[in-house]
Design a protein around this motif. Structure first.
Motif, PDB file in Angstrom:
ATOM      1  N   GLY A 188       0.800  -1.215   0.000  1.00 21.36           N
ATOM      2  CA  GLY A 188       0.000   0.000   0.000  1.00 21.36           C
ATOM      3  C   GLY A 188       0.831   1.261   0.000  1.00 21.36           C
ATOM      4  N   GLN A 189       0.111   2.357  -0.128  1.00 24.30           N
ATOM      5  CA  GLN A 189       0.675   3.700  -0.137  1.00 24.30           C
ATOM      6  C   GLN A 189      -0.429   4.646   0.329  1.00 24.30           C
ATOM      7  OE1 GLN A 189       0.735   4.318  -4.779  1.00 24.30           O
ATOM      8  NE2 GLN A 189      -0.330   6.018  -3.810  1.00 24.30           N
ATOM      9  N   GLU A 190      -0.144   5.926   0.387  1.00 26.14           N
ATOM     10  CA  GLU A 190      -1.200   6.887   0.702  1.00 26.14           C
ATOM     11  C   GLU A 190      -2.257   6.881  -0.401  1.00 26.14           C
ATOM     12  OE1 GLU A 190      -0.409  10.688   3.089  1.00 26.14           O
ATOM     13  OE2 GLU A 190       1.432  10.441   1.907  1.00 26.14           O
ATOM     14  N   GLY A 191      -3.506   7.152  -0.020  1.00 29.18           N
ATOM     15  CA  GLY A 191      -4.605   7.091  -0.965  1.00 29.18           C
ATOM     16  C   GLY A 191      -5.253   8.427  -1.235  1.00 29.18           C
ATOM     17  N   ILE A 192      -6.576   8.424  -1.354  1.00 25.39           N
ATOM     18  CA  ILE A 192      -7.311   9.623  -1.742  1.00 25.39           C
ATOM     19  C   ILE A 192      -8.555   9.747  -0.854  1.00 25.39           C
ATOM     20  CG2 ILE A 192      -8.594   8.367  -3.552  1.00 25.39           C
ATOM     21  CD1 ILE A 192      -8.500  10.950  -5.219  1.00 25.39           C
ATOM     22  N   GLU A 193      -8.842  10.947  -0.403  1.00 29.53           N
ATOM     23  CA  GLU A 193      -9.984  11.188   0.472  1.00 29.53           C
ATOM     24  C   GLU A 193     -11.299  10.962  -0.277  1.00 29.53           C
ATOM     25  OE1 GLU A 193      -9.858  11.928   3.620  1.00 29.53           O
ATOM     26  OE2 GLU A 193      -7.747  12.480   3.926  1.00 29.53           O
ATOM     27  N   ARG A 194     -12.313  10.553   0.478  1.00 25.23           N
ATOM     28  CA  ARG A 194     -13.628  10.301  -0.124  1.00 25.23           C
ATOM     29  C   ARG A 194     -14.219  11.546  -0.760  1.00 25.23           C
ATOM     30  NH1 ARG A 194     -17.237   9.801  -2.636  1.00 25.23           N
ATOM     31  NH2 ARG A 194     -19.021   8.414  -2.579  1.00 25.23           N
ATOM     32  N   HIS A 195     -13.919  12.718  -0.227  1.00 20.03           N
ATOM     33  CA  HIS A 195     -14.499  13.955  -0.740  1.00 20.03           C
ATOM     34  C   HIS A 195     -13.645  14.618  -1.817  1.00 20.03           C
ATOM     35  CE1 HIS A 195     -17.782  13.947   2.076  1.00 20.03           C
ATOM     36  NE2 HIS A 195     -16.943  13.756   3.070  1.00 20.03           N
ATOM     37  N   ASP A 196     -12.564  13.996  -2.186  1.00 20.26           N
ATOM     38  CA  ASP A 196     -11.714  14.550  -3.237  1.00 20.26           C
ATOM     39  C   ASP A 196     -12.482  14.571  -4.553  1.00 20.26           C
ATOM     40  OD1 ASP A 196      -9.601  14.483  -5.449  1.00 20.26           O
ATOM     41  OD2 ASP A 196      -8.355  14.752  -3.663  1.00 20.26           O
ATOM     42  N   PRO A 197     -12.402  15.642  -5.333  1.00 21.84           N
ATOM     43  CA  PRO A 197     -13.097  15.692  -6.630  1.00 21.84           C
ATOM     44  C   PRO A 197     -12.690  14.573  -7.582  1.00 21.84           C
ATOM     45  CG  PRO A 197     -12.320  17.882  -6.006  1.00 21.84           C
ATOM     46  CD  PRO A 197     -11.737  16.924  -5.018  1.00 21.84           C
ATOM     47  N   ASP A 198     -11.519  14.014  -7.382  1.00 25.72           N
ATOM     48  CA  ASP A 198     -11.036  12.941  -8.247  1.00 25.72           C
ATOM     49  C   ASP A 198     -11.395  11.549  -7.730  1.00 25.72           C
ATOM     50  OD1 ASP A 198      -9.876  14.284 -10.384  1.00 25.72           O
ATOM     51  OD2 ASP A 198      -7.976  14.584  -9.329  1.00 25.72           O
ATOM     52  N   PHE A 199     -12.214  11.448  -6.688  1.00 24.90           N
ATOM     53  CA  PHE A 199     -12.446  10.138  -6.083  1.00 24.90           C
ATOM     54  C   PHE A 199     -13.081   9.155  -7.063  1.00 24.90           C
ATOM     55  CE2 PHE A 199     -14.881   6.925  -3.799  1.00 24.90           C
ATOM     56  CZ  PHE A 199     -13.904   6.413  -2.961  1.00 24.90           C
ATOM     57  N   PHE A 200     -14.073   9.593  -7.831  1.00 28.25           N
ATOM     58  CA  PHE A 200     -14.728   8.658  -8.753  1.00 28.25           C
ATOM     59  C   PHE A 200     -13.776   8.203  -9.855  1.00 28.25           C
ATOM     60  CE2 PHE A 200     -18.690  10.091  -6.833  1.00 28.25           C
ATOM     61  CZ  PHE A 200     -19.387   8.894  -6.758  1.00 28.25           C
ATOM     62  N   ALA A 201     -12.931   9.107 -10.325  1.00 30.26           N
ATOM     63  CA  ALA A 201     -11.936   8.701 -11.315  1.00 30.26           C
ATOM     64  C   ALA A 201     -10.967   7.690 -10.711  1.00 30.26           C
ATOM     65  CB  ALA A 201     -11.184   9.935 -11.825  1.00 30.26           C
ATOM     66  N   ALA A 202     -10.577   7.910  -9.450  1.00 31.05           N
ATOM     67  CA  ALA A 202      -9.686   6.963  -8.772  1.00 31.05           C
ATOM     68  C   ALA A 202     -10.374   5.622  -8.557  1.00 31.05           C
ATOM     69  CB  ALA A 202      -9.240   7.548  -7.433  1.00 31.05           C
ATOM     70  N   TYR A 203     -11.655   5.658  -8.232  1.00 32.01           N
ATOM     71  CA  TYR A 203     -12.421   4.434  -8.001  1.00 32.01           C
ATOM     72  C   TYR A 203     -12.491   3.588  -9.274  1.00 32.01           C
ATOM     73  CZ  TYR A 203     -16.365   1.597  -6.288  1.00 32.01           C
ATOM     74  OH  TYR A 203     -17.173   0.577  -5.886  1.00 32.01           O
ATOM     75  N   ILE A 204     -12.740   4.234 -10.402  1.00 32.19           N
ATOM     76  CA  ILE A 204     -12.777   3.519 -11.677  1.00 32.19           C
ATOM     77  C   ILE A 204     -11.383   3.005 -12.042  1.00 32.19           C
ATOM     78  CG2 ILE A 204     -13.118   3.808 -14.158  1.00 32.19           C
ATOM     79  CD1 ILE A 204     -15.425   5.697 -13.503  1.00 32.19           C
ATOM     80  N   TYR A 213      -9.454   9.259   9.311  1.00 29.43           N
ATOM     81  CA  TYR A 213      -8.279  10.048   9.691  1.00 29.43           C
ATOM     82  C   TYR A 213      -7.045   9.737   8.856  1.00 29.43           C
ATOM     83  CZ  TYR A 213     -11.489  10.845  13.460  1.00 29.43           C
ATOM     84  OH  TYR A 213     -12.624  11.178  14.168  1.00 29.43           O
ATOM     85  N   ALA A 214      -7.206   8.960   7.806  1.00 29.26           N
ATOM     86  CA  ALA A 214      -6.127   8.666   6.863  1.00 29.26           C
ATOM     87  C   ALA A 214      -6.735   8.036   5.622  1.00 29.26           C
ATOM     88  CB  ALA A 214      -5.102   7.724   7.478  1.00 29.26           C
ATOM     89  N   ALA A 215      -6.136   8.319   4.467  1.00 26.37           N
ATOM     90  CA  ALA A 215      -6.592   7.719   3.209  1.00 26.37           C
ATOM     91  C   ALA A 215      -5.498   6.805   2.688  1.00 26.37           C
ATOM     92  CB  ALA A 215      -6.920   8.794   2.191  1.00 26.37           C
ATOM     93  N   LEU A 216      -5.869   5.553   2.385  1.00 30.84           N
ATOM     94  CA  LEU A 216      -4.903   4.555   1.943  1.00 30.84           C
ATOM     95  C   LEU A 216      -5.294   3.991   0.588  1.00 30.84           C
ATOM     96  CD1 LEU A 216      -4.654   2.533   5.286  1.00 30.84           C
ATOM     97  CD2 LEU A 216      -3.170   4.392   4.537  1.00 30.84           C
TER      98      LEU A 216
END
Length: 437
Positions: free
Chosen positions: A264-280, A317-320
């Motif tokens: 793993g590494q650091e991830g992306i917050e749920r409220h980030d505008p790019d979250f759906f792109a990251a999810y796909i 409290y952290a995004a992974l």
């Protein structure tokens, strides 16, 4: 027989609700408790989901495992009923109660028939407001927790995950198991459990979802009766968790024929505008079973594993950005190399138009299958509230998926997927792998 009837009702409700549009109402009780409700009166059955934000991360210093132990005791007797009597009363009402806790939230789940609603909620109220925490029950549940801790100490999968957490989060609660340690659990007292209850089960961190045969007015009264006497405020929420791991490998020697790997590494917050792109993007890289790149390259082409996957984990409290794989000791080094190579390809090249279209079709088609009954829907309603999603999210979610473009995925891949930051924790006797930090 009554429990069988309840299960049958739940199955019938799935048939009704799954075919209907999910219409959510926001309800505010006379006492000021907010809930989201989906009314469904065709079956005399209701599911209620209550969640308290904070979860096991609210354990006080030196009391790790207190909240987990407390939650495990909520069905072990309340008010004038001991554990056996409480279970018999629940069974007699054809009700179902569930209590659970994780790093970020404690949950209370209830399912009950309309005809038994008042009695079921009165019984649940005693569990939430008047748990007994009897000495014999404490000893019994402590023994169960101790068994889980001892089992985890010899489970390579658990060792891998816990080692990653410890290295990543240092002194934050995320670094340690919610079960606590043998020493911390042994030292917990009844007073610690009472304090743990008040720390996490408070109205300032409360979220509610309800689905089924209940009106807004009935739900409002139910919630006030059930929850109004809980403390107004709970323990202070944790601080953000700094991510301490750099790229590299950590090898934990363990006598087993195959190595287990958490990466793993650091991830992306749920409220980030790019979250759906990251999810796909992750669906294509490692999140959609045999269709993912990781499964294709690591399993199908090379036969290095039975399964490999990656997933986004936006905790409070952290995004992974995490993944797991297991492989024979003499082949795990190659599996690690291939996974990192796929990380590089994604960061540099993004995805193809065909992959994007396939992921969208999969994600939009699978989404309605999540709404498979009152309980899962109530759970989704609470999750939406805790993630601060709009009340029309269910109706608009697939539109958000379909709006993602190739450029969006390429942008988020370059930003999020960082091969040099990827850390692998390997538990086993891997050939050709050594710790690099």
């Amino acid at each position: 027989m009554k429990r069988i009837y309840l299960a049958f009702i739940a199955l019938l409700t799935f048939s009704v609700v799954a075919q209907a549009e999910v219409k959510i109402q926001e309800v505010t009780s006379p006492g000021g408790i907010t809930a989201w409700l989906v009314e469904e009166h065709s079956i005399p059955f209701t599911a209620l989901e209550i969640r308290f934000k904070g979860g096991a991360s609210l354990d006080p210093e030196g009391k790790r495992g207190a909240i987990n132990l407390m939650v495990g005791l909520l069905e072990e007797g309340a008010a004038d009923k001991d554990a056996r009597q409480f279970a018999a009363a629940t069974e007699g009402l054809a009700a179902s109660f569930g209590f659970d806790v994780g790093d970020d939230a404690m949950s209370v789940s209830a399912q009950f028939l309309t005809e038994n609603r008042d009695e079921a909620m009165a019984l649940l109220r005693t569990a939430l407001q008047e748990p007994r925490f009897d000495d014999d029950a404490i000893a019994r549940v402590k023994a169960q927790v101790v068994s889980a801790i001892q089992s985890a100490a010899t489970d390579p999968d658990k060792i891998s995950g816990r080692t990653f957490d410890r290295l990543a989060f240092g002194d934050h609660p995320y670094a340690t198991s919610i079960n606590g340690t043998l020493e911390s659990v042994a030292a917990l007292t009844r007073d610690d459990l009472l304090a743990a209850k008040d720390a996490v089960m408070a109205r300032d961190r409360l979220y509610v979802g309800a689905v089924g045969d209940i009106t807004p007015e009935e739900l409002g009264k139910l919630l006030d009766d059930l929850l109004d006497d809980l403390p107004a405020d709970g323990a202070k929420m944790p601080e953000k968790a700094p991510f301490l791991l750099k790229g590299g490998k950590t090898v934990v020697p363990f006598d087993t024929p195959q190595s287990v790997v958490t990466f793993g590494q650091e991830g992306i917050e749920r409220h980030d505008p790019d979250f759906f792109a990251a999810y796909i993007m992750n669906t294509i890289l490692g999140g959609s079973g045999r269709q993912s790149r990781l499964m294709e390259e690591v399993r199908e082409k090379r036969g290095l594993t039975y399964g490999v996957y990656s997933y986004l984990l936006p905790k409070d409290y952290a995004a992974l950005y995490m993944g797991r794989v297991a492989s024979a000791n003499d082949r795990v080094a190659q599996a690690v190399q291939v996974i990192k190579g796929e990380w590089v390809k994604m960061a540099e090249n993004g995805v193809t138009a065909e992959e994007l279209e396939g992921a969208k079709t999969y994600l939009t088609g699978a989404y309605p299958l999540r709404f498979d009954g009152n309980g899962p829907i109530a759970n989704i309603l609470v999750g939406m509230q805790m993630d601060d999603l709009p009340i029309d999210y269910i109706a608009t979610r697939n539109d958000r998926i379909n709006a993602v473009t190739l450029d969006d995925v390429a942008r988020v891949a370059k930003r999020l997927v960082r091969p040099d930051d990827l850390h692998f924790v390997v538990v086993g006797q891997p050939e050709g792998l050594e710790s690099t930090q």
